[in-house]
Design a protein around this motif. Sequence first.
Motif, short mmCIF file in Angstrom:
data_model
loop_
_atom_site.label_atom_id
_atom_site.label_comp_id
_atom_site.label_asym_id
_atom_site.label_seq_id
_atom_site.Cartn_x
_atom_site.Cartn_y
_atom_site.Cartn_z
N ALA A 115 21.59 -5.45 -72.68
CA ALA A 115 22.69 -4.76 -73.35
C ALA A 115 23.99 -4.92 -72.56
CB ALA A 115 22.36 -3.29 -73.55
N ALA A 116 23.87 -4.86 -71.24
CA ALA A 116 25.05 -5.05 -70.41
C ALA A 116 25.56 -6.49 -70.49
CB ALA A 116 24.72 -4.69 -68.96
N VAL A 117 24.63 -7.45 -70.49
CA VAL A 117 25.02 -8.85 -70.52
C VAL A 117 25.67 -9.23 -71.85
CG1 VAL A 117 24.09 -11.20 -70.55
CG2 VAL A 117 23.31 -9.58 -68.81
N SER A 118 25.10 -8.75 -72.95
CA SER A 118 25.55 -9.20 -74.26
C SER A 118 26.52 -8.25 -74.95
CB SER A 118 24.34 -9.41 -75.18
OG SER A 118 23.61 -8.20 -75.35
N GLY A 119 26.72 -7.07 -74.41
CA GLY A 119 27.60 -6.09 -75.04
C GLY A 119 29.07 -6.40 -74.82
N PRO A 120 29.95 -5.70 -75.54
CA PRO A 120 31.38 -5.96 -75.43
C PRO A 120 32.01 -5.49 -74.12
CG PRO A 120 30.96 -4.17 -76.97
CD PRO A 120 29.63 -4.75 -76.62
N ASP A 121 31.32 -4.63 -73.36
CA ASP A 121 31.89 -4.14 -72.10
C ASP A 121 30.80 -4.13 -71.03
OD1 ASP A 121 33.23 -2.95 -70.02
OD2 ASP A 121 33.74 -1.10 -71.10
N PRO A 122 30.50 -5.29 -70.43
CA PRO A 122 29.43 -5.35 -69.43
C PRO A 122 29.66 -4.41 -68.25
CG PRO A 122 30.04 -7.56 -70.16
CD PRO A 122 31.05 -6.61 -70.74
N ARG A 123 30.87 -4.34 -67.76
CA ARG A 123 31.14 -3.47 -66.61
C ARG A 123 30.94 -2.01 -66.97
NH1 ARG A 123 36.54 -5.93 -63.56
NH2 ARG A 123 35.60 -7.94 -62.98
N GLY A 124 31.36 -1.64 -68.16
CA GLY A 124 31.16 -0.26 -68.60
C GLY A 124 29.69 0.08 -68.72
N ALA A 125 28.89 -0.89 -69.20
CA ALA A 125 27.46 -0.66 -69.33
C ALA A 125 26.81 -0.44 -67.97
CB ALA A 125 26.81 -1.85 -70.05
N VAL A 126 27.15 -1.29 -67.02
CA VAL A 126 26.57 -1.16 -65.68
C VAL A 126 27.02 0.14 -65.03
CG1 VAL A 126 26.51 -2.16 -63.37
CG2 VAL A 126 26.33 -3.65 -65.37
N ARG A 127 28.28 0.48 -65.21
CA ARG A 127 28.81 1.71 -64.61
C ARG A 127 28.11 2.93 -65.17
NH1 ARG A 127 33.66 0.45 -65.22
NH2 ARG A 127 34.01 1.38 -67.27
N ALA A 128 27.94 2.99 -66.49
CA ALA A 128 27.27 4.14 -67.11
C ALA A 128 25.80 4.19 -66.70
CB ALA A 128 27.41 4.07 -68.63
N TRP A 129 25.15 3.05 -66.63
CA TRP A 129 23.75 2.99 -66.22
C TRP A 129 23.59 3.55 -64.82
CZ3 TRP A 129 20.71 -2.32 -65.95
CH2 TRP A 129 19.39 -2.06 -65.56
N ARG A 130 24.41 3.10 -63.90
CA ARG A 130 24.29 3.54 -62.51
C ARG A 130 24.64 5.01 -62.35
NH1 ARG A 130 27.29 -0.49 -58.51
NH2 ARG A 130 26.34 0.98 -57.06
N ALA A 131 25.62 5.47 -63.11
CA ALA A 131 26.10 6.85 -62.91
C ALA A 131 25.25 7.89 -63.62
CB ALA A 131 27.56 6.95 -63.38
N ASP A 132 24.71 7.54 -64.80
CA ASP A 132 24.16 8.58 -65.66
C ASP A 132 22.69 8.44 -66.02
OD1 ASP A 132 26.72 9.73 -65.80
OD2 ASP A 132 27.27 8.46 -67.50
#
Length: 313
Positions: free
Chosen positions: A214-231
């Motif tokens: 989802a992070a690789v193919s989504g429109p905001d990879p950095r946002g995906a990784v950030r939310a995953w790590r934080a939440d």
Amino acid sequence: MRADRVFAYGAALGLLGDLLVGDPRHGHPVAGFGRAAGAAERVLWRDHRGWGALYTAVCVGGAAGLGALARRAVRASPAGSVALTGAVTWAVVGGTSLAREAQAVRRALDSGDVAAARARLPHLCGRDPQALDAQGIARAVVESVAENTSDAVVGALVWGALGGVPGFVAFRAVNTLDAMVGHRSPRHRRFGWAAARLDDVAGWPGARLTAVLAAVSGPDPRGAVRAWRADAHRHPSPNAGPVEASFAGALGVRLGGTLSYGGRVEHRPVLNGGGREVAAADIDRAVRLSRQVGLLALGVTTAARLAVRGRRS
């Protein structure tokens, strides 16, 4: 034919079948397993974890055993092996039906028919629809699409790559049992404990792969990784947390918060708190992301299976 090629061809065939046909309306094999598991529960139910573990072992072991027998019956025929793998893949994945149900809710919301959207929501998740407004329904759908991408597509492909037909069948059996008895109702609090814990274990690799893709193919990879790590770690489910957080960050929306299951209110942590509220249009965005993740998962699991075979040669 080598087992890695059987998986590659069969899984691709099964996903194509799911894309073109979706789930059958009648006579679905998973529904048949559910009826058999329900009959076994009526015989084996006791308010005890040990009896629940026995029930889980009987149901999952029986399903995997039937899968192994079917694989053995066709192992001399390459075409039969591919056809069996394709049929089983089609039977256990549910990406197209997931997308159809989600889009049905989105159409109801777009037309302003919140009552119709509430009526469709139970096809996707077990939330109390009467407690939700239009925004809450849209959020529930996006969360369900994210979680079911892992449960209904990616996790199945992971275990199919690891165990072939028995792996596919066993994973779907575990996932189905969790939906049947894994919730914390008075009847299943102890009896369903083993099924719920086994589902956590079986879903672990698929959930992490889903979050990565989802992070690789989504429109905001950095946002995906950030939310995953934080939440993700704040979510009560060890597998839904990474998946929903990654989808939330990738789509730029805010998931989680207060929800209701079976009359019980839960206050879950907010995922990607800096995102905006979910709108009905985000349902289509989540469905597109889910499809992209499913196709990438097929590529990743096939490549991994071929790579393992290559190292052994």
